[in-house]
Enzyme design. Structure first.
Site, mmCIF file in Angstrom:
data_model
loop_
_atom_site.group_PDB
_atom_site.id
_atom_site.type_symbol
_atom_site.label_atom_id
_atom_site.label_comp_id
_atom_site.label_asym_id
_atom_site.label_seq_id
_atom_site.Cartn_x
_atom_site.Cartn_y
_atom_site.Cartn_z
ATOM 1 N N LYS A 52 37.907 34.360 32.646
ATOM 2 C CA LYS A 52 37.014 33.220 32.898
ATOM 3 C C LYS A 52 35.631 33.492 32.302
ATOM 4 O O LYS A 52 35.052 32.631 31.643
ATOM 5 C CB LYS A 52 36.915 32.936 34.411
ATOM 6 C CG LYS A 52 38.202 32.341 34.987
ATOM 7 C CD LYS A 52 38.201 32.305 36.517
ATOM 8 C CE LYS A 52 39.569 31.832 37.025
ATOM 9 N NZ LYS A 52 39.679 31.825 38.509
ATOM 10 N N GLN A 96 36.876 33.965 43.760
ATOM 11 C CA GLN A 96 38.260 34.267 43.368
ATOM 12 C C GLN A 96 39.092 34.612 44.601
ATOM 13 O O GLN A 96 38.681 35.427 45.434
ATOM 14 C CB GLN A 96 38.258 35.427 42.361
ATOM 15 C CG GLN A 96 39.626 35.724 41.762
ATOM 16 C CD GLN A 96 40.160 34.605 40.856
ATOM 17 O OE1 GLN A 96 39.405 33.830 40.281
ATOM 18 N NE2 GLN A 96 41.469 34.525 40.743
ATOM 19 N N ASP A 119 36.381 24.720 41.392
ATOM 20 C CA ASP A 119 37.797 25.012 41.643
ATOM 21 C C ASP A 119 38.505 23.810 42.273
ATOM 22 O O ASP A 119 39.736 23.764 42.305
ATOM 23 C CB ASP A 119 37.931 26.198 42.607
ATOM 24 C CG ASP A 119 38.293 27.496 41.902
ATOM 25 O OD1 ASP A 119 38.880 27.423 40.812
ATOM 26 O OD2 ASP A 119 37.979 28.566 42.459
HETATM 27 N N1 GUN Z 1 43.436 32.625 42.667
HETATM 28 C C1 GUN Z 1 44.521 32.162 41.998
HETATM 29 N N2 GUN Z 1 44.205 31.044 41.318
HETATM 30 C C2 GUN Z 1 42.908 30.801 41.572
HETATM 31 C C3 GUN Z 1 41.999 29.798 41.133
HETATM 32 O O1 GUN Z 1 42.342 28.862 40.402
HETATM 33 N N3 GUN Z 1 40.736 29.910 41.607
HETATM 34 C C4 GUN Z 1 40.340 30.894 42.438
HETATM 35 N N4 GUN Z 1 39.082 30.900 42.857
HETATM 36 N N5 GUN Z 1 41.148 31.847 42.861
HETATM 37 C C5 GUN Z 1 42.417 31.795 42.427
#
Ligand code: GUN
Length: 293
Positions: A52, A96, A119
């Site tokens: 990211k 995350q 998100d």
């Molecule tokens: N863990 C697995 N997929 C995601 C996501 O799209 N965003 C976040 N913040 N954590 C995750």
């Protein structure tokens, strides 16, 4: 049979986003800023967050990575979330997941200002998505819809079977595929771990979205000819073939299923790259205040 190339589509969208950022900067606008909170050292989470951050650089965003050890207290983490809510330089941020067991993920998500929730996990965004209002749509479902759109795959009146009912993928993608829109307008069936005779539902499906996290669950004899298969699975299995010592396995037995498909996404290189791009798209929208003021 056509393989849906998520890597190529995401590379294209990356260029589109980078061009838009360049135009914003050229006209004196603010560089979009994404912050990410990472707790602990889970291998998968480390990789996702690193990707990211790297993608932010590639499209011209500012990014901040905030790290905590896994013994961080819930109060400490919530205080950081509030600080990011109040930081005018931060347009959007993510925490995350998964988080250590002593921290309530739901509490953390609900503390995030929904206007910075790129998100799309906050109940305000989930609720607005489910009734078709402008909002941040969570990244994986948004990436799946974008692939269907860019490949011009017909969806209206089709039977879409979603395998899995997670808050991150199964539930939102089911809501989106039933909406009066394109992609959408499907008759949607959601199957999960307690569904009996899953194969019977899958064999009736025109579109299957597999998001169970069960490697090679969907077999060749579970699909009908001409089906569209979207594989969301990304289970890390140990492997001697790769330098990292693991490889990603999808929820679909690709070699058996692919010959019967009209379209199918591979793993890796299908939905995965689209997920990060959707987060970048949401961050751009946050920077432009395109959804909320
Ligand atoms: N863990 C697995 N997929 C995601 C996501 O799209 N965003 C976040 N913040 N954590 C995750």
């Amino acid at each position: 049979m056509q393989i849906i190339d998520g890597k190529a589509v995401s590379a294209q969208i990356k260029l589109e986003i980078a061009a838009e950022v360049a135009a914003i900067i050229a006209t004196g606008g603010k560089r979009p800023h994404l912050a990410a909170i990472l707790v602990g050292h889970d291998g998968g989470s480390e990789t996702y967050v690193a990707n990211k951050v790297r993608t932010c650089e590639e499209v011209g965003f500012k990014s901040s990575l905030i790290r905590y050890e896994s013994d961080v207290t819930e109060d400490e983490l919530l205080a950081k979330v509030v600080a990011l809510n109040n930081d005018p330089d931060v347009d959007g941020f993510i925490v995350q997941l998964p988080l250590p067991k002593h921290i309530s993920e739901q509490k953390v998500i609900e503390t995030i200002d929904y206007r910075k929730d790129v998100d799309g996990f906050h109940p305000v965004n989930v609720g607005r998505m489910s009734i078709g209002l402008p909002c941040f749509v969570s990244a994986t479902p948004a990436g799946i819809l974008e692939l269907l759109k860019r490949y011009e795959i017909p969806t209206a009146g089709k039977h879409c079977v979603v395998l899995g009912r997670s808050n991150i993928v199964g539930k939102p993608v089911a809501a989106l595929m039933m909406q009066k829109a394109y992609p959408g307008d499907c008759t949607v069936t959601v199957c999960h771990s307690r569904t009996k005779n899953i194969g019977d539902y899958c064999r009736e499906a025109d579109i299957i979205i597999a998001a169970l996290g069960s490697p090679e669950f969907l077999k060749g004899d579970m699909v009908k000819d001409g089906v569209v298969v979207i594989d969301v699975g990304t289970t890390r299995v140990p492997s001697t073939e790769t330098k990292s010592g693991f490889k990603l396995k999808g929820d679909v037995a690709f070699d058996e299923v692919a010959p019967r498909c009209s379209y199918i996404t591979p793993v890796p290189g299908g939905v995965g790259p689209m997920t990060i791009i959707s987060l970048m798209r949401n961050t751009l929208l946050a920077g432009k205040k395109a959804i909320y003021n």
